[in-house]
Structures are given as structure tokens and as C-alpha cells.
Design a protein around this motif. Structure first.
Motif, PDB file in Angstrom:
ATOM      1  N   GLN A 139      11.605   3.917  -1.264  1.00 30.92           N
ATOM      2  CA  GLN A 139      11.879   4.858  -0.176  1.00 30.92           C
ATOM      3  C   GLN A 139      11.629   4.196   1.185  1.00 30.92           C
ATOM      4  N   LYS A 194       4.091   4.309   4.384  1.00 32.04           N
ATOM      5  CA  LYS A 194       5.324   4.342   5.168  1.00 32.04           C
ATOM      6  C   LYS A 194       5.049   4.353   6.675  1.00 32.04           C
ATOM      7  N   ASP A 195       4.038   5.139   7.083  1.00 28.01           N
ATOM      8  CA  ASP A 195       3.734   5.230   8.515  1.00 28.01           C
ATOM      9  C   ASP A 195       3.422   3.844   9.076  1.00 28.01           C
ATOM     10  N   MET A 207       7.819   5.051  -3.945  1.00 24.53           N
ATOM     11  CA  MET A 207       7.405   4.994  -2.542  1.00 24.53           C
ATOM     12  C   MET A 207       7.904   3.717  -1.866  1.00 24.53           C
ATOM     13  N   GLU A 235      14.469   3.689   4.028  1.00 18.95           N
ATOM     14  CA  GLU A 235      14.351   4.326   5.346  1.00 18.95           C
ATOM     15  C   GLU A 235      14.331   3.290   6.470  1.00 18.95           C
ATOM     16  N   GLU A 283       0.827  -1.220   0.000  1.00 20.12           N
ATOM     17  CA  GLU A 283       0.000   0.000   0.000  1.00 20.12           C
ATOM     18  C   GLU A 283       0.858   1.265   0.000  1.00 20.12           C
ATOM     19  N   THR A 284       2.158   1.111  -0.082  1.00 16.80           N
ATOM     20  CA  THR A 284       3.113   2.226  -0.015  1.00 16.80           C
ATOM     21  C   THR A 284       2.820   3.147   1.167  1.00 16.80           C
TER      22      THR A 284
END
Lengths: 225, 535
Positions: A70, A18-19, A67, A74, A15-16
């Protein structure tokens, strides 16, 4: 427990989101999972899964590649800080955009995936001269030079990949350092990478991760043999 | 708004017409123009039409003079005198020859900006906004400050490629092509001017020597190709932030080709390789730099230029990604022409798609695309990641079932995400550079055609525009033309352009490391977070 974490992490990456990906990772740490296990059992398999999916999934688009790469980068950076011993690096790559080219985003996907795959990436930025590519590769003892070019004239330009090839040849480095190219012009003409003197190319940033890992292995086996 | 139904030998079409507007003015903005030679004052009689039914204004004196009693009894009228008050059918026997030039609806032009003055001998002037896709040209009486006519048409360089890079590339490869690219635009300007003179003044030859000034604004690439100056530098990154000189060297040749012996030609200088003088024109027309508080200006075109006025200084940058908003690279994308879906409303009965000129839907223009994607996200057909909830194997999703012209594909969504993320990330980067936050922004001006029909709430919902109060957001679609007109009418026009940009700082975002991370964070189809400027 580990299966739930893997499932939740893969869903967040798909779902891209990040949180949520960070929530899953932080939750795993809180439950006592080590940063090493998170990288090798969760993050790297997720990147590999993504690489195999991308070939089959016509809906996956560039925005999603950015995304997901990334997130991988991260999460990896954060986990590496928690490693008890420095991680074993499988190889090194110097990467940048060709002379005259300022389109830096393509290589970003590649870098994100490579970091997660434990490849050390030295980013030379944009508008990089051939000299700088080769000097940096030698200085960092890198196995691969990655050159991104998004415009026909920078892909084919005499100061781009062609000059890198010339320098490698002159300095007798062709066995030690391999060259990969990527970017829109190479997609329009699948033979173009040969004409500019590259060893190989990749169709998209995520696949480039795998191609580069293979190149590193090739160079290493050659050098040790 | 009333509907004007026009029957002619080539068929029947209907057009929106503002109540009380005359038929000629309404049709002049379309490709069905009436014949004309007098500028709509009822003296030439070329624009006759026959009213079949409807609510129209009574006959005027000039119609009594120009049209016989028999013909009047059969409903013949002069379309420049004929005002429409309710839905009306007319018969138009003689369409004017098809032309690429249409006039610009008055509502789309910014009001006459000038403090006019005594202007030497030749007091007519021409303002040109040279865009990658369209040319906009207006004819002025500089002495009275009156805009006599306006024209809009396609940039004929399009045949060498829709995007700027292709045209620059073509010019670099071959100098004949470079000359051809310049000639095409010069011819287009001349044709637009002659069309205006023929139809609005009724006189070409005698008028040409009366034109004393031509001002031209445009993006840097267009000005470089027009003047044949500096276009080779544009592909070199070293020039992206440098000034590029594009003054016409062959001034005399242009004058003689255009048959304008007395016209001074001013190509207003671009700010940098990637920021044209159309942006300076926007700044002048919107008076962005007159305020003491923070303000943004976006000019969404083939490139999107972004300006932050901090209250004291100007920060300028440019991002790619405009073409998606003009329909380029979108399967059903198109510019704002007849049949473009420009507005989509959601209600209990489903979706209502509004098209320009009420023609059957042919595709989405930029504002329609914003609405479509917002609605797909709010109805959960599309996830914030840009993925469809139900995979459709690349076939996309039809907003109207069975209508392939209303399909949005995954690739369309991708192009849109990347374009809007570039803009949002650029704005945020400039805020960061100026040490400001969204709370400091009192004004946001949207320039460029994309803004004309934009639904601001929808643009905010998917993170194209920031979460600031909607009444602070202004849509100024034709600001660059208005700024060019200011330069035409102001004695110190050129000076104004220099002044406004003298202290501007330009930034190349590909050299600012944080930009990429912000860009990726803005790819999700979600509102921009108010607090992210200081992450």
C-alpha cells in the motif's frame, strides 16, 4: 544525501509506517530531488529489496505485505502526478478475482507492487467472468491476465482460469497473453496451476510482482522476435 | 469467590464457586457433574457428596429426610442443598456419566426477558442458539416465564471442519453428507433436551408431549445445513445479500424423530446469505433499535457481523476473521475452556496470567490474546507493524519464560491484525455510509463469547474497539440466545424478527472500494483514530 533518504525510506517501509514514508518523500522533494529520481532511485529499489527479503524473512507476515504494498502504491501514485513526462510503462496487466470469488485483498498486494514497478494495472474487481478477463486484456493490449482465487472451488471451477485458457486458445491469443494465478489453494498444491491451465503462479503477492514483470518481458520478446 | 476442591476416583480438581452457590449448580457448568434426577429440589437424593472440610451451609429438611443419621455424621450431604461459603473439600464418589452437555452459568445468561402470557395447551418450550462451534439450548415454562434449565455443548458437525466453508463444501460434494450434517445437529438438540429433562425435571417421556414450541436461531450456513435448504446458494456471491429460505421442509419428520408430537418448530429466518438470525436475536435482546442515537453491535463469532443503528435505520455487514478470536489459527489459541489464559495483568513483579478454573495454562482464549498482544506492544517487544523488535525466526515469544503454552508467534500476530483490522475497517465504512463519526456513537454492544472476558482498554489500545468512552461499551456474550428466548416467549416472536430487519440494509464490503484501503490502514497495532471516519 541520497543515501540518507534511501535509508530512511527503507526503514519506514520495513516498519510499515506510511506517515514516516511520506515524510521522507516530501522531505526529499523539498530538498530538490525530482519525482522521477525518487521513484527510480528510492521506491523501485525498495520494492525490489522487499521482494528479495520476503523469501528469506520468516517473520514477515501478510499484514506487513499489505501495508508495504500500500505504501509503495500510494507513494508511486503521488510521485507520478509530479512527473514531467508520462513515465515509461513496461507493460500492462488485467487483474481480478475468479468467477464466484469475492476475496479481493490478495490481488491488492500484487497491484501495489506492480504500480511501483511501472506496470500498468487494470483492476477488473471481484467475481470476474472468463469472458471479461479476455476481452479486457485484448481491449487494453495487456500482456498478462492475473487471476486470484482464494477458495478451492473458485480456483478449480470451470468458469475460472480453465475457461480463460479455453478462450485464449479459441481466439489464438496464447502467445500474446500469459496467465498467472495466485491464492491459497495454489499454495497447498504447487501443481494446481497447471491443472487449471495457467502459465505460472506465485506463492505470495509480493513475489507475484516479479513473476509478472518476467512474464511481460517474455511476451514482449516473443512478439518482437 | 471461594474454591471448591473436589476429590473423586479419577483425581482431584478445583473449581471457582460463588459464595453461597450450591455445589450442584457450580459443577453442572463443568464436565464433572453430580448425578441428578430432580432439578435440584432435594427430592431424588442422587447427588450425594461427602464434605471433608470447609465452610458450608447447615443441613436442610430434605437432607434430614434423604440421608441417614450415620451418614450425616460422616459429612454426607445433598450437593443441591449444600451451599459453600469458604474454600471447601468434598469427596464425590459417583460422577455422572460424562456428557458433552454442561449447563450455562446463570451469570452468563441474560435475565428472563419475557412478558409472559396465556399459552395454549403445551406450555413448555425450547430455545436453540445454533453456533458454528457451540450449541446453546434452554428449556422454558412459557406460562410462568421460568427458565428451567440450560445446556451448552459442541456442535457435532465439527468433524466435517471447524469452519463453515468446509462444511458447506462437504454438503455440496455429497448429499449423504448433507443429510448427515443435518442429522448430527438434530440429534444434538434432542440429546441436550433429554439431558435437561432427565436431570432437572426427572421425567422425559411424560414431558416431551408438553413441549409446544421450539425456536432456533443461528448463522445462515448453520440454518441452511440444519434444514438442508439453500446451502448450495451460500457459496454463490449473488446470494450474499439475498434472503435465503431455510424453513424445515420435513417438519413432521423432525417432530417424530424428536418424539415431540405437539412442538411447533420455528427456524427464525436469516437476514441474508452472510447475516444469520442470531444477529437479529442480538438486536432484539440488546434493544439496539430502541435508541434515537447512533449505536454499534458486533457479534464476534466465526464471522463477525457488524450493525450500525443510525437512530433511524440499520446498516449491516459481515467480515471474516472471527476464528482468530476463538483460537483458530493461533498456535496456542483455544476457546474459553479450563486452562485458557483469559486475563493478563502487568505489574512491578512482571506479568500475572489468569487461567480459567485456575488450571495450568494450556493456551490463550480471545480475551487473553488481546491482553498478550497489547502488553507485547506496550513493552516494545512487538512493534506496531506486528514485527518483533528482536527477530525470533518464527519461534515466537514466550510470555512466561520456558513455558511453550504462553508463546505468541509472528503468524499469530498476523492473524490477529487481519481480524481486528477487518472489524475496525467495517465499522468505519458503515459510519462513512451513514455520514456519521465516532462522536455520534452512544452505545456499542459486543455480543458473542469473545466479549465475555474482554479487557476494553486493551482492545482499544491496539485498535480493535474504537476510542469511545468505555462506559458506552457493553459486553453481552449470550445475547443471541436471549433474543431467541424472546421469540420463544413472545406471542409474536416471528413477527418481531421480521419487523426488526424489514428496513435493514446489508452491505457486501468486498464491493465497496474504500473498504480495502481502510482495512490496510487498520492493520497497525495502534488505537483507532477518532477523526478517521471522514478521511
Amino acid at each position: 544525501m541520497i543515501e540518507d533518504i534511501i535509508k530512511a525510506y527503507n526503514e519506514a517501509v520495513y516498519e510499515t509506517d506510511k506517515d514516516t514514508a511520506f515524510e521522507v518523500v516530501n522531505g526529499a522533494l523539498a530538498q530538490g530531488m525530482s519525482a522521477e529520481d525518487i521513484i527510480f532511485q528510492v521506491v523501485i529499489p525498495a520494492v525490489e529489496e522487499m521482494m528479495s527479503l520476503i523469501v528469506k524473512d520468516p517473520d514477515a507476515n501478510l499484514a506487513q505485505h499489505f501495508m508495504t504494498a500500500q505504501i509503495a502504491a500510494e507513494v508511486t501514485e503521488k510521485m507520478l502526478l509530479l512527473f514531467k513526462f508520462p513515465p515509461e510503462i513496461i507493460g500492462r496487466v488485467v487483474i481480478g478475482t475468479a468467477a464466484g470469488d469475492l476475496h479481493s485483498l490478495g490481488k491488492r498486494i500484487v497491484m501495489g507492487c506492480l504500480k511501483a514497478l511501472m506496470v500498468e494495472v487494470i483492476d477488473l474487481g471481484v467475481n470476474v467472468t472468463a469472458e471479461k478477463f479476455v476481452d479486457a486484456a485484448v481491449a487494453h493490449d495487456a500482456q498478462v491476465i492475473g487471476i486470484s482465487a482464494m477458495m478451492v472451488h473458485t480456483a478449480m471451477g470451470e468458469h475460472g482460469c480453465a475457461e480463460v485458457r479455453k478462450l485464449l486458445k479459441e481466439r489464438g491469443l496464447e502467445d500474446k497473453i500469459k496467465v498467472i494465478v495466485g491464492g491459497a489453494p495454489y499454495r497447498y498444491d504447487a501443481e494446481l496451476y497447471k491443472n487449471v491451465g495457467a502459465d505460472t503462479w506465485a506463492n505470495d503477492g509480493v513475489s507475484a510482482g516479479k513473476v509478472i514483470v518476467d512474464l511481460i518481458k517474455e511476451v514482449k520478446s516473443h512478439v518482437t522476435a | 469467590m471461594a474454591i471448591l476442591i473436589v476429590h473423586s476416583h479419577v483425581g482431584t480438581r478445583q473449581f471457582d464457586i460463588t459464595e453461597g452457590q450450591n455445589v450442584r449448580d457450580a459443577l453442572d457448568t463443568t464436565d464433572w457433574r453430580v448425578r441428578a434426577a430432580c432439578g435440584g429440589v432435594g427430592s431424588c437424593g442422587a447427588c450425594v457428596v461427602q464434605v471433608e472440610s470447609g465452610g458450608v451451609s447447615p443441613l436442610t429438611l430434605s437432607e434430614y429426610q434423604r440421608i441417614s443419621a450415620d451418614a450425616r455424621a460422616q459429612g454426607w450431604r445433598l450437593s443441591c442443598q449444600l451451599r459453600v461459603y469458604s474454600d471447601t473439600h468434598i469427596h464425590l464418589e459417583h460422577l455422572a456419566h460424562t456428557s458433552v452437555w454442561h449447563s450455562i452459568p446463570t451469570a452468563d445468561l441474560m435475565p428472563s426477558p419475557c412478558k409472559f402470557r396465556e399459552i395454549g395447551e403445551y406450555h413448555y418450550g425450547v430455545a436453540v442458539d445454533l453456533g458454528t462451534t457451540h450449541l446453546r439450548v434452554t428449556l422454558w415454562n412459557r406460562k410462568t416465564g421460568q427458565r428451567i434449565a440450560s445446556r451448552k455443548g459442541l456442535n457435532p458437525q465439527e468433524r466435517f471442519g471447524a469452519d463453515v466453508l468446509n462444511r458447506l463444501d462437504a454438503a455440496l460434494v455429497n448429499t449423504d453428507t448433507a443429510q448427515e450434517l443435518s442429522r448430527l445437529v438434530r440429534n444434538a438438540i434432542m440429546k441436550a433436551l433429554r439431558d435437561m429433562l432427565a436431570r432437572e425435571v426427572g421425567e422425559i417421556r411424560l414431558m416431551l408431549p408438553e413441549i409446544g414450541l421450539i425456536t432456533i436461531v443461528g448463522n445462515t450456513a448453520m440454518l441452511a445445513l440444519l434444514t438442508g435448504q439453500g446451502y448450495s446458494d451460500l457459496l454463490n456471491p449473488d446470494f450474499w445479500q439475498a434472503r435465503i429460505d431455510c424453513q424445515p421442509i420435513d417438519y413432521k419428520k423432525w417432530q417424530s424423530q424428536w418424539l415431540l408430537p405437539n412442538a411447533k418448530i420455528i427456524v427464525l429466518p436469516p437476514i441474508a446469505g452472510f447475516v444469520g438470525s442470531d444477529l437479529t436475536a442480538d438486536l432484539l435482546a440488546t434493544q439496539l433499535c430502541n435508541g434515537t442515537q447512533g449505536a454499534f453491535l458486533l457479534d464476534v463469532g466465526t464471522n463477525t457481523e457488524i450493525v450500525l443503528w443510525t437512530g433511524k435505520t440499520l446498516l449491516i455487514t459481515s467480515v471474516p476473521g472471527g476464528p482468530a478470536f476463538e483460537g483458530v489459527g493461533i498456535r496456542n489459541g483455544m476457546s474459553a475452556e479450563s486452562g485458557a489464559i483469559w486475563n493478563i495483568e502487568q505489574n512491578e513483579n512482571g506479568l500475572t496470567l489468569e487461567t480459567l478454573n485456575h488450571e495450568p495454562a494450556r493456551g490463550f482464549c480471545g480475551s487473553g490474546l488481546v491482553d498478550a498482544i497489547t502488553i507485547l506492544v506496550s513493552t516494545k517487544v512487538l512493534k506496531p507493524s506486528g514485527r518483533f523488535a528482536q527477530p525470533n525466526g518464527g519461534d515466537g515469544y514466550a510470555l512466561v519464560e520456558g513455558n511453550s503454552r504462553t508463546v505468541i508467534t509472528g503468524c499469530d500476530v498476523d492473524a490477529f491484525q487481519r481480524a481486528k483490522a477487518a472489524i475496525a475497517a467495517a465499522m468505519e465504512t458503515l459510519l462513512e455510509l451513514a455520514n456519521m463519526t465516532w462522536c455520534d456513537i452512544e452505545r456499542l454492544c459486543m455480543c458473542g463469547a469473545f466479549g465475555r472476558h474482554l479487557n476494553i482498554q486493551n482492545a482499544q489500545a491496539i485498535g480493535l474497539l474504537p476510542p469511545i468512552s468505555a462506559d458506552k461499551i457493553e459486553l453481552n456474550a449470550d445475547a443471541s440466545l436471549a433474543g431467541c428466548e424472546l421469540a420463544l416467549l413472545n406471542e409474536n416472536g416471528l413477527l418481531l424478527f421480521d419487523e426488526i430487519t424489514a428496513n435493514a440494509q446489508t452491505f457486501n464490503l468486498s464491493l465497496i472500494p474504500d473498504y480495502e484501503e481502510r482495512y490496510i490502514n487498520h492493520l497497525l497495532l495502534k488505537p483507532i483514530r477518532a477523526e478517521t471516519a471522514h478521511d
